[in-house]
Design an enzyme around this catalytic site. Structure first.
Site, PDB file in Angstrom:
ATOM      1  N   HIS A 221       0.837  -1.212   0.000  1.00 30.25           N
ATOM      2  CA  HIS A 221       0.000   0.000   0.000  1.00 30.25           C
ATOM      3  C   HIS A 221       0.871   1.261   0.000  1.00 30.25           C
ATOM      4  CE1 HIS A 221      -3.856  -2.034   0.164  1.00 30.25           C
ATOM      5  NE2 HIS A 221      -3.239  -2.937   0.891  1.00 30.25           N
ATOM      6  N   THR A 222       1.980   1.162  -0.698  1.00 27.58           N
ATOM      7  CA  THR A 222       2.825   2.342  -0.912  1.00 27.58           C
ATOM      8  C   THR A 222       2.902   2.703  -2.396  1.00 27.58           C
ATOM      9  OG1 THR A 222       4.711   0.840  -0.936  1.00 27.58           O
ATOM     10  CG2 THR A 222       4.337   2.039   1.100  1.00 27.58           C
ATOM     11  N   ASP A 223       2.701   1.717  -3.293  1.00 29.88           N
ATOM     12  CA  ASP A 223       2.969   1.996  -4.718  1.00 29.88           C
ATOM     13  C   ASP A 223       2.079   3.115  -5.257  1.00 29.88           C
ATOM     14  OD1 ASP A 223       0.681   0.324  -4.848  1.00 29.88           O
ATOM     15  OD2 ASP A 223       1.439  -0.899  -6.510  1.00 29.88           O
TER      16      ASP A 223
ATOM     17  N   SER B 167      -3.471 -11.883 -11.901  1.00 27.09           N
ATOM     18  CA  SER B 167      -4.046 -11.018 -12.936  1.00 27.09           C
ATOM     19  C   SER B 167      -2.954 -10.236 -13.668  1.00 27.09           C
ATOM     20  CB  SER B 167      -5.108 -10.086 -12.357  1.00 27.09           C
ATOM     21  OG  SER B 167      -4.609  -9.422 -11.237  1.00 27.09           O
TER      22      SER B 167
ATOM     23  N   ASP C  93       2.841  -4.697  -9.341  1.00 26.07           N
ATOM     24  CA  ASP C  93       2.735  -6.089  -9.776  1.00 26.07           C
ATOM     25  C   ASP C  93       3.141  -6.238 -11.240  1.00 26.07           C
ATOM     26  OD1 ASP C  93       1.626  -6.108  -7.278  1.00 26.07           O
ATOM     27  OD2 ASP C  93      -0.423  -6.457  -7.952  1.00 26.07           O
TER      28      ASP C  93
ATOM     29  N   TYR D 101      -9.888  -1.811  -0.810  1.00 26.24           N
ATOM     30  CA  TYR D 101      -8.662  -1.290  -1.436  1.00 26.24           C
ATOM     31  C   TYR D 101      -8.846   0.166  -1.883  1.00 26.24           C
ATOM     32  CZ  TYR D 101      -4.590  -1.128  -4.572  1.00 26.24           C
ATOM     33  OH  TYR D 101      -3.416  -0.788  -5.205  1.00 26.24           O
TER      34      TYR D 101
HETATM   35  C1  GLA Z   1      -2.327  -5.017  -5.016  1.00 30.50           C
HETATM   36  C2  GLA Z   1      -2.141  -3.962  -6.088  1.00 30.50           C
HETATM   37  C3  GLA Z   1      -0.742  -3.357  -6.019  1.00 30.50           C
HETATM   38  C4  GLA Z   1      -0.426  -2.872  -4.605  1.00 30.50           C
HETATM   39  C5  GLA Z   1      -0.744  -3.957  -3.586  1.00 30.50           C
HETATM   40  C6  GLA Z   1      -0.581  -3.458  -2.177  1.00 30.50           C
HETATM   41  O1  GLA Z   1      -1.479  -6.101  -5.252  1.00 30.50           O
HETATM   42  O2  GLA Z   1      -2.340  -4.515  -7.374  1.00 30.50           O
HETATM   43  O3  GLA Z   1      -0.623  -2.317  -6.951  1.00 30.50           O
HETATM   44  O4  GLA Z   1      -1.100  -1.686  -4.326  1.00 30.50           O
HETATM   45  O5  GLA Z   1      -2.059  -4.450  -3.740  1.00 30.50           O
HETATM   46  O6  GLA Z   1       0.746  -3.141  -1.948  1.00 30.50           O
END
Ligand code: GLA
Length: 358
Positions: A32-34, A122, A162, A211
């Protein structure tokens, strides 16, 4: 930082039979930083999605070894339109809408990435489909296109981690990603380290999860503080809304932990890297509210296992998997009966590839 994100990938060309392979990922630290422009340290895993496609025509038709119904997507599909067919067809439609490839094609998808486990099945799908459909360019551009494809496909405002990890990973390393500049630094995993993944027994569903709410909380905090990447803990704790204090404090402290963890891995200090992972889990649980009792229980089992240096939820949370950093040979010492789901060892794989078969 070295920058493998600039490495070109992809094969353009018509009427080819191609095979594209894209790995899933596990995030060692930095969740939860990206989407706040922060830092992350994911690692591509030795589980991947493969798309074999014969390029032709104006329609993409893919069958999957895992689902009986085909995904059928017209190249003129409206952006954001949900096609008929299996649920994963919407990711294929997202790729088509994001890339607008010159040609469609027909082929087969298969995967060894567990689905809905928080290991980016995904992203592995969108990256493999994009390469199969002829994307050609730097890995970073591939990731940006696939991030958009996934946002269109899922309706969830996910970040770039990801897709960029799947596209640009370097074998044997985790990838330190600066999500503001998209500059990358491969961080070698120390010899003697083992990365374990354990499933919490509950599926992680990003769609309909909190989210988007978490992301909105961070946006609200950033509107008051400026980019969270540049904020201090003192500034975060001075916010008047106690909820925003916790959200911002998680992001600010997590960015520091990512850098410290990368440095610890680079000097082979597994104990310190593991300690930071354990802190990360507590912060995600207590400040960011994305853990579950099932995830906490798996973390506890792993941390009680001799040889484990630290464990944390990985990815978005709300279910899915736990990642642990351990000494080599720890998997064999794990009490499988104390775990609600499978646990396995993952190796750091390289990024996505495409090859021409005919
Ligand atoms: C999911 C999202 C990523 C990221 C993570 C939490 O995987 O696809 O972009 O935000 O949650 O770090």
């Amino acid at each position: 930082m070295t920058d493998p994100g600039a490495r070109p990938t992809g094969v353009a060309g018509e009427d080819l039979l191609v095979r594209a392979v894209a790995p899933g990922r596990v995030n060692l630290i930095g969740d939860h930083t990206d989407y706040t422009g922060g830092l992350v340290l994911p690692m591509a895993v030795d589980r991947a999605t493969t798309v074999e496609l014969r390029r032709h025509g104006r329609v993409v038709e893919l069958v999957s070894t895992a689902s009986p119904r085909a995904a059928v997507v017209d190249l003129d599909v409206a952006t954001g339109e949900a096609p008929a067919g299996p649920g994963w067809a919407r990711y294929v439609a997202g790729v088509v809408a994001a890339l607008r490839p010159a040609q469609g094609g027909s082929g087969v998808v298969s995967t060894t990435v567990p689905i809905g486990a928080g290991l980016s099945s995904s992203s592995a799908l969108t990256v493999a489909v994009a390469l199969a459909l002829g994307f050609s360019g730097p890995a970073r551009d591939l990731a940006v296109a696939c991030q958009r494809a996934e946002q269109l496909g899922s309706g969830v405002p996910g970040g770039i981690m990801d897709q960029l990890c799947s596209a640009a990973a370097v074998e044997g390393t985790a990838l330190l990603i600066d999500c503001t500049s998209l500059v990358l630094r491969p961080v070698p995993l120390p010899a003697g380290a083992e990365v374990l993944v354990a499933h919490s027994g509950t599926e992680r569903a990003l769609v309909g999860s909190a989210y988007a709410e978490r992301r909105a909380d961070c946006d609200r905090a950033a509107a008051l503080l400026g980019p969270l990447r540049d904020a201090s803990v003192t500034e975060a704790e001075a916010l008047t809304d106690p909820l925003l204090v916790r959200r911002a404090r998680h992001v600010v402290t997590e960015n520091h932990r990512v850098l410290d963890c990368a440095a610890a891995l680079e000097r082979g200090d597994l104990a310190e890297a593991g300690r930071l992972m354990a802190d990360s889990h507590r912060s995600l649980r207590d400040d960011f509210d994305v853990s579950t009792p099932e995830l906490d229980a798996v973390v506890a089992v792993l941390e009680a296992t001799p040889g484990v240096h630290g464990a944390r939820l990985t990815g978005a949370g709300f279910g899915g998997c736990v990642v642990a950093l351990a000494d080599a040979g720890t998997l064999e010492r794990l009490d499988a009966t104390a775990l609600p789901g499978p646990a396995w060892r993952v190796r750091a794989a390289g990024g996505a590839m495409v090859e021409v078969l005919e």
